[in-house]
Design an enzyme around this catalytic site. Structure first.
Site, mmCIF file in Angstrom:
data_model
loop_
_atom_site.group_PDB
_atom_site.id
_atom_site.type_symbol
_atom_site.label_atom_id
_atom_site.label_comp_id
_atom_site.label_asym_id
_atom_site.label_seq_id
_atom_site.Cartn_x
_atom_site.Cartn_y
_atom_site.Cartn_z
ATOM 1 N N LYS A 140 -5.007 36.609 16.894
ATOM 2 C CA LYS A 140 -5.658 36.147 18.123
ATOM 3 C C LYS A 140 -4.689 36.217 19.297
ATOM 4 O O LYS A 140 -3.499 35.920 19.158
ATOM 5 C CB LYS A 140 -6.140 34.708 17.894
ATOM 6 C CG LYS A 140 -6.909 34.071 19.039
ATOM 7 C CD LYS A 140 -7.350 32.685 18.614
ATOM 8 C CE LYS A 140 -8.038 31.910 19.722
ATOM 9 N NZ LYS A 140 -8.454 30.556 19.279
ATOM 10 N N SER B 109 -12.860 29.429 20.801
ATOM 11 C CA SER B 109 -12.112 30.467 21.482
ATOM 12 C C SER B 109 -11.743 31.645 20.588
ATOM 13 O O SER B 109 -11.245 32.660 21.069
ATOM 14 C CB SER B 109 -10.831 29.867 22.067
ATOM 15 O OG SER B 109 -9.991 29.349 21.048
ATOM 16 N N SER C 220 -12.623 25.761 17.756
ATOM 17 C CA SER C 220 -12.478 27.190 18.046
ATOM 18 C C SER C 220 -12.437 28.096 16.832
ATOM 19 O O SER C 220 -12.496 29.310 16.980
ATOM 20 C CB SER C 220 -11.220 27.424 18.892
ATOM 21 O OG SER C 220 -11.389 26.873 20.171
#
Length: 469
Positions: free
Chosen positions: A78, A153, A177
């Site tokens: 990520k 996220s 997230s």
């Protein structure tokens, strides 16, 4: 190979020489070439590095070397996590793309486990957003329907796994997230306990954690084993489990008291599709012999929740250096400015309140119920573009959709409790909807046992968006 197979099974095929690491890497890179232009899950690629590492992994297999558990399996990182030699822009147009100088501890453990780092996935700028959209890289789309968000996220990570661009993906969770994107994309999202996965600097007052998004429960368990090697240099770490988490898959969970919560702790309305997801899992667990009872748990006061929202997150936004802060999203500019208007006494009082109330919230596990069952979100995946637009229009005001998305997830971060989202429902239009199980302190083992027990009943491991098989 089947790109939707578990990482555990792919690693087994590599060790037995049924599958080459080079073949594996090339197959996923081809899928990224083919499908990612429509999804925008990846924001940076290192194909040459991946193939070079795959060739080295292949040589190790052929030489008969002792191999780590995930030897030769690709995994993306990520774009909030650092890898030495890779850029980490935090999804922002205002940050540098210079290579990072160090690798995050959780990523080090992935490398030690034999994973091949395969590109970087999209995230909202700096992470405090429930969808995956930013001004630097644009919008990530949901593989099940590109008109909708994959959540955030870790939305780029979830989109990549749902589309079969990677067998699993590194992710992180500071308010939901990992779990929100897993719910939106039909995946398994396990948020580890506080202190389970090492971090050099525990983010968001120790409420954020690194982890992974997977399709298979066995992957969620096995990757947690390798990511959670204790860091004895840190201030604290979670207790060592009684046995490897991978050994919990298929183990009897016993008869558990499961509390069912269908009303959002924030008081916002809950979509009937989200209620349907939780009630479906409740019926399934009852059928497996567990006692499921409606409960009304005590959660954090509004004052404590506001301390997290108005003190912790705005302050954390100052940990990352902007080269051009004026390019930040308007909502982030306002939140960063808000932090500078508060004083250290307010921060200390807010953190003390969170600590005190957290003890009272956590005490309910083991006393009133063993596991809490909820919808993962109080709404279905929102259309792309809507949530960021709402937040930029009123950064510190009430926003219904964003609040619905985090209503059932954020308290697990504040308390440090482990939680998992399972893909147990689909809307009439075909969008996935998850249900969440929240375990007692440091009890990922029970969540893994429960998740593994229902996985074959829902057959989510074989569910693939149209056109991506």
């Amino acid at each position: 190979m089947n790109p939707f197979d578990s990482a555990v099974s792919l690693a087994r095929a590599v060790r037995s020489r049924q599958l080459s690491p080079v073949e594996l890497a090339e197959a996923y890179l081809r899928r990224v070439d083919r499908h990612d232009p429509q999804l925008n899950a990846f924001v940076w690629r290192n194909d040459e590095d991946v193939l070079r590492a795959a060739k080295e992994a292949e040589r190790a297999v052929m030489s008969g070397d002792e191999l780590p558990p995930f030897h030769g399996v690709p995994i993306p990182v990520k774009d909030l996590n650092s890898v030495a030699g890779q850029p980490n822009t935090f999804g922002s147009a205002g940050t540098s793309d210079a290579p990072s100088e160090e690798t995050d501890l959780s990523v080090e453990r992935l490398l030690d486990a034999g994973f091949l780092l395969m590109g970087r996935t999209n995230t909202p700028e700096m992470g405090p957003m429930s969808v995956t959209e930013n001004r630097r890289y644009g919008v990530t789309h949901n593989p099940w329907d590109p008109r909708f968000s994959p959540g955030g996220s870790s939305g780029g990570a979830a989109a990549a796994v749902a589309a079969g661009l990677a067998p699993l993906a590194q992710a992180s969770d500071g308010g939901g997230s990992i779990r929100m994107p897993s719910s939106a994309c039909g995946l398994v999202g396990l948020k580890p306990s506080r202190g389970r996965v090492p971090m050099r600097v525990p983010a968001w007052e120790h409420s954020a954690t690194d982890g992974a998004i997977t399709r298979h429960v066995e992957d969620a368990a096995a990757v947690l084993d390798v990511m959670s090697t204790p860091d004895l240099l840190g201030w604290y770490h979670a207790p060592v489990p009684h046995r490897p988490f991978a050994d919990e898959v298929g183990r009897d969970a016993g008869r558990l008291r499961i509390g069912l919560l269908l009303s959002a702790p924030t008081g916002v309305p809950v979509d009937e599709e989200c209620v349907a997801a939780a009630t479906s899992l409740a019926r399934t667990l009852e059928g497996l012999g567990h006692e499921v009872t409606p409960v009304t748990p005590r959660f954090f006061s509004q004052e404590a929740a506001q301390a997290y929202i108005e003190l912790v997150i705005p302050s954390a936004l100052h940990l990352v250096s902007y080269e051009r802060p004026e390019l930040a999203e308007p909502y982030l500019q306002e939140l960063r400015a808000l932090a500078l208007t508060r004083n250290i006494a307010e921060y200390a009082r807010g953190m003390a309140l969170l600590h005190r109330e957290s003890r009272e919230v956590v005490a309910q596990w083991g006393r009133d119920f063993d596991v809490l069952l909820t919808p993962t979100m109080a709404c279905t995946p929102p259309p792309v573009g809507t949530v960021v637009q709402e937040k930029n229009a009123d950064p510190t005001g009430f926003r219904l959709t964003e609040t619905q998305m985090i209503s059932f997830t954020f308290f697990a971060n504040l308390t440090g409790l482990p939680a998992i989202s399972l893909p147990v429902h689909r809307t009439a239009a075909g969008l996935p909807v998850g249900a969440q199980l929240v375990g007692g302190p440091f009890d990922e083992a029970t969540l893994i046992r429960l998740a593994a027990s229902v996985e074959p009943l829902y057959a989510w491991t074989t569910a693939v968006p149209d056109g991506l098989r």
